[in-house]
Design a protein around this motif. Structure first.
Motif, PDB file in Angstrom:
ATOM      1  N   TYR A 123      82.212 132.016  80.792  1.00 37.45           N
ATOM      2  CA  TYR A 123      82.305 133.422  80.436  1.00 37.45           C
ATOM      3  C   TYR A 123      81.931 134.213  81.681  1.00 37.45           C
ATOM      4  CZ  TYR A 123      81.948 137.801  77.919  1.00 37.45           C
ATOM      5  OH  TYR A 123      82.141 139.111  77.497  1.00 37.45           O
ATOM      6  N   GLY A 124      82.947 134.697  82.368  1.00 34.60           N
ATOM      7  CA  GLY A 124      82.740 135.226  83.712  1.00 34.60           C
ATOM      8  C   GLY A 124      82.474 136.709  83.805  1.00 34.60           C
ATOM      9  N   ALA A 125      81.771 137.259  82.844  1.00 33.03           N
ATOM     10  CA  ALA A 125      81.449 138.691  82.901  1.00 33.03           C
ATOM     11  C   ALA A 125      80.546 138.987  84.096  1.00 33.03           C
ATOM     12  CB  ALA A 125      80.763 139.128  81.615  1.00 33.03           C
ATOM     13  N   PRO A 126      80.702 140.165  84.696  1.00 34.06           N
ATOM     14  CA  PRO A 126      79.802 140.532  85.798  1.00 34.06           C
ATOM     15  C   PRO A 126      78.405 140.849  85.288  1.00 34.06           C
ATOM     16  CG  PRO A 126      81.226 142.373  85.242  1.00 34.06           C
ATOM     17  CD  PRO A 126      81.703 141.210  84.421  1.00 34.06           C
ATOM     18  N   GLY A 127      77.429 140.653  86.139  1.00 34.12           N
ATOM     19  CA  GLY A 127      76.083 141.105  85.840  1.00 34.12           C
ATOM     20  C   GLY A 127      75.960 142.601  86.108  1.00 34.12           C
ATOM     21  N   ALA A 128      74.740 143.096  86.035  1.00 35.57           N
ATOM     22  CA  ALA A 128      74.508 144.532  86.218  1.00 35.57           C
ATOM     23  C   ALA A 128      73.157 144.749  86.895  1.00 35.57           C
ATOM     24  CB  ALA A 128      74.565 145.258  84.876  1.00 35.57           C
ATOM     25  N   PRO A 129      73.044 144.393  88.183  1.00 29.67           N
ATOM     26  CA  PRO A 129      71.752 144.536  88.859  1.00 29.67           C
ATOM     27  C   PRO A 129      71.213 145.968  88.867  1.00 29.67           C
ATOM     28  CG  PRO A 129      73.222 143.129  90.123  1.00 29.67           C
ATOM     29  CD  PRO A 129      74.043 143.730  89.026  1.00 29.67           C
ATOM     30  N   ASP A 130      72.124 146.957  88.918  1.00 27.40           N
ATOM     31  CA  ASP A 130      71.648 148.339  88.889  1.00 27.40           C
ATOM     32  C   ASP A 130      70.980 148.661  87.560  1.00 27.40           C
ATOM     33  OD1 ASP A 130      74.121 148.014  87.629  1.00 27.40           O
ATOM     34  OD2 ASP A 130      74.766 150.073  88.040  1.00 27.40           O
ATOM     35  N   VAL A 131      71.579 148.180  86.462  1.00 22.73           N
ATOM     36  CA  VAL A 131      70.977 148.397  85.147  1.00 22.73           C
ATOM     37  C   VAL A 131      69.691 147.591  85.015  1.00 22.73           C
ATOM     38  CG1 VAL A 131      71.338 148.221  82.650  1.00 22.73           C
ATOM     39  CG2 VAL A 131      73.235 148.883  84.138  1.00 22.73           C
ATOM     40  N   ALA A 132      69.650 146.407  85.612  1.00 28.26           N
ATOM     41  CA  ALA A 132      68.433 145.588  85.564  1.00 28.26           C
ATOM     42  C   ALA A 132      67.247 146.345  86.142  1.00 28.26           C
ATOM     43  CB  ALA A 132      68.647 144.283  86.323  1.00 28.26           C
ATOM     44  N   ARG A 133      67.474 147.029  87.238  1.00 24.60           N
ATOM     45  CA  ARG A 133      66.381 147.800  87.838  1.00 24.60           C
ATOM     46  C   ARG A 133      65.987 148.975  86.948  1.00 24.60           C
ATOM     47  NH1 ARG A 133      69.432 146.097  92.341  1.00 24.60           N
ATOM     48  NH2 ARG A 133      70.756 147.954  92.281  1.00 24.60           N
ATOM     49  N   GLU A 134      66.956 149.565  86.257  1.00 28.24           N
ATOM     50  CA  GLU A 134      66.643 150.651  85.325  1.00 28.24           C
ATOM     51  C   GLU A 134      65.828 150.133  84.142  1.00 28.24           C
ATOM     52  OE1 GLU A 134      70.228 152.675  84.181  1.00 28.24           O
ATOM     53  OE2 GLU A 134      70.986 152.695  86.235  1.00 28.24           O
ATOM     54  N   VAL A 135      66.198 148.947  83.658  1.00 28.74           N
ATOM     55  CA  VAL A 135      65.450 148.340  82.557  1.00 28.74           C
ATOM     56  C   VAL A 135      64.018 148.061  82.989  1.00 28.74           C
ATOM     57  CG1 VAL A 135      65.257 146.272  81.112  1.00 28.74           C
ATOM     58  CG2 VAL A 135      67.491 147.367  81.433  1.00 28.74           C
ATOM     59  N   GLN A 136      63.862 147.467  84.169  1.00 29.30           N
ATOM     60  CA  GLN A 136      62.516 147.181  84.664  1.00 29.30           C
ATOM     61  C   GLN A 136      61.704 148.463  84.811  1.00 29.30           C
ATOM     62  OE1 GLN A 136      62.076 145.989  88.789  1.00 29.30           O
ATOM     63  NE2 GLN A 136      60.470 144.506  88.251  1.00 29.30           N
ATOM     64  N   SER A 137      62.311 149.500  85.357  1.00 23.38           N
ATOM     65  CA  SER A 137      61.594 150.764  85.548  1.00 23.38           C
ATOM     66  C   SER A 137      61.190 151.390  84.214  1.00 23.38           C
ATOM     67  CB  SER A 137      62.462 151.751  86.338  1.00 23.38           C
ATOM     68  OG  SER A 137      62.669 151.286  87.657  1.00 23.38           O
ATOM     69  N   ALA A 138      62.101 151.347  83.238  1.00 20.00           N
ATOM     70  CA  ALA A 138      61.790 151.916  81.925  1.00 20.00           C
ATOM     71  C   ALA A 138      60.619 151.194  81.279  1.00 20.00           C
ATOM     72  CB  ALA A 138      63.023 151.850  81.028  1.00 20.00           C
TER      73      ALA A 138
END
Length: 263
Positions: free
Chosen positions: A85-100
């Protein structure tokens, strides 16, 4: 626009990739997952999946741009270990999740090696079969403290207005001991309680935080790894209505299971 949140049942192992062997046992579940994109007011920027199959000492966020596959199951046909399942990741969203999370006082780290486990890639392969939706995962926290997971869900609530779809992936009844063909009474009792508990936003938090006092609670979840993601999805839409969008009596022959949308 504010996206809803979901608590879904991800089913048994890699079932979308072995449907010929399952005799239609997952057809209703498949239809419910396929319908989720239609229920959204807009296409998400990314899906944040809280999977029962990723547990860490503390909350951890997938930060891989191209997540690999994690075949975290055993005893299934050989082709299920070649699924991609070759969906792209989302490193930008990952940083937003961590910050939240950190802004709310909830510790969180990033993991740039973690791949998609089957609690993620199985339902995503049905919801977004083209694998064109960016997706990342948030672990559950070891110990399964409901209060900690509720706090995490509250912290993530603002991301719903930033195009992030929060999906909690587990199974509303997860006692996999062999059973006779009739419906397990403990699954029916727990499902009735769960539906009632989620129906009233005013008392939902108190009910869920004390879920172990529910009828047939430990018979339904001897180990609550498949229930605890619900805390995140429910808390991220704490004061909003809940809708049971999936319900099945006799899932895998003996289980009553349900899936819920919040907001």
């Amino acid at each position: 626009m504010r996206l809803p949140t979901f608590y879904i049942n991800h089913g048994a192992g890699p079932w979308p990739f072995m449907k010929d062997q399952l005799g239609g046992s997952h057809d209703a579940l498949e239809a419910s997952l396929r319908d989720i994109p239609r229920q959204l007011p807009q296409r998400p920027r990314a899906v944040l999946m809280v999977s029962a199959h990723w547990e860490e000492a503390g909350f951890t966020v997938m930060n891989h741009a191209k997540p690999p596959m994690l075949y975290d199951y055993g005893g299934f046909p050989e082709q299920t270990y070649r699924v991609n399942y070759g969906a792209p990741g989302a490193p930008d969203v990952a940083r937003e999740v961590q910050s939240a999370l950190r802004d709310a006082g909830v510790g969180a780290t990033l993991d740039d090696t973690r791949g998609f486990d089957h609690g993620c890639f199985v339902p995503m392969s049905v919801m977004y079969p083209q694998a064109d939706m960016p997706v990342l995962q948030l672990s559950v926290q070891a110990g399964y403290d409901p209060v900690a997971h509720w706090a995490a869900g509250r912290a993530l609530a603002p991301l719903r207005e930033q195009g992030v779809l929060i999906v909690a992936s587990g199974l509303s009844y997860h006692n996999m001991r062999p059973r006779p063909g009739s419906v397990a009474p403990d699954s029916l009792a727990f499902d009735n309680w769960l539906s009632d508990a989620l129906s009233n936003p005013a008392t939902r938090a108190d009910q869920l935080l004390h879920w172990s006092q529910a009828p047939a609670a430990r018979a339904s979840h001897p180990r609550e790894d498949h229930l605890i993601p619900l805390m995140v999805a429910a808390a991220a839409a704490e004061h909003e209505p809940a809708t049971r969008f999936y319900h099945e009596t006799g899932f895998l022959g003996a289980m009553v299971v349900s899936g819920f949308r919040f907001g």
